[in-house]
Design a protein around this motif. Structure first.
Motif: not given
Length: 189
Positions: A1-5, A9
């Motif tokens: 799952m990609p992380s939120i930049p 954020r």
């Protein structure tokens, strides 16, 4: 799952989201006030037909007030923002009365007339006030909140409708503009 930049954020912080929600809620409520200040009036102005007997027994109506600039303020004794703006409305009525301006208060209170009279007396309110039923308010298209003010030009057309206790401040320039406008001729609506 990609992380939120991190930048995204920060933009999606709870405070930013709350600010956005409040702005979306407030904008439609504030636009009429801004329009009155800068001179942008109603897109399709209406001429409501109404009549009300004031507490002193005078019958005021759209016909009897034609030729004057009229501010109709719909309020109630239980409405705190209404209470806050009443002294400012009283001052506006005194300031512009001799120039062709009339302020009319339409109380939507359902209690005894004596309670409204006492309320006005305690606050030094002298502009004409009538206790009205829903049919009079409906002539203006109804209200979405209290206080609601309708600024009517000399021809009987509603030029501005504002909700909330900022009416005296936001409508001052609009009142002056309408008072300085040429009076309508006999063929005006």
């Amino acid at each position: 799952m990609p992380s939120i930049p991190p930048r995204l954020r920060r933009l999606l912080s709870p405070w930013n989201i709350l600010t956005l929600v409040l702005a979306i809620w407030a904008l439609p409520r504030l636009l009429p006030h801004v329009g009155a200040v800068v001179g942008v009036g109603a897109r399709n102005p209406v001429a409501p037909e109404w009549s009300a007997r004031t507490l002193d027994g005078t019958v005021l109506s759209s016909d009897s007030l034609r030729g004057r600039v009229v501010l109709v303020n719909v309020w109630a004794t239980w409405c705190l923002p209404c209470r806050a703006e009443m002294p400012l409305l009283e001052a506006m009525a005194r300031r512009h009365g001799s120039a062709g301006f009339t302020l009319v208060g339409l109380s939507v209170d359902r209690g005894p007339e004596s309670a409204v009279r006492e309320f006005l007396s305690e606050r030094g309110i002298h502009y004409p006030v009538a206790i009205v039923r829903d049919d009079v308010v409906a002539a203006f298209g109804g209200v979405q909140g209290y206080p609601t003010s309708f600024l009517i030009d000399r021809a009987g057309l509603v030029r501005h409708t504002v909700i909330g206790p900022l009416a005296p401040a936001s409508l001052e320039l609009a009142v002056r503009r309408l008072l300085n406008a040429p009076s309508p001729g006999p063929s005006a609506p």
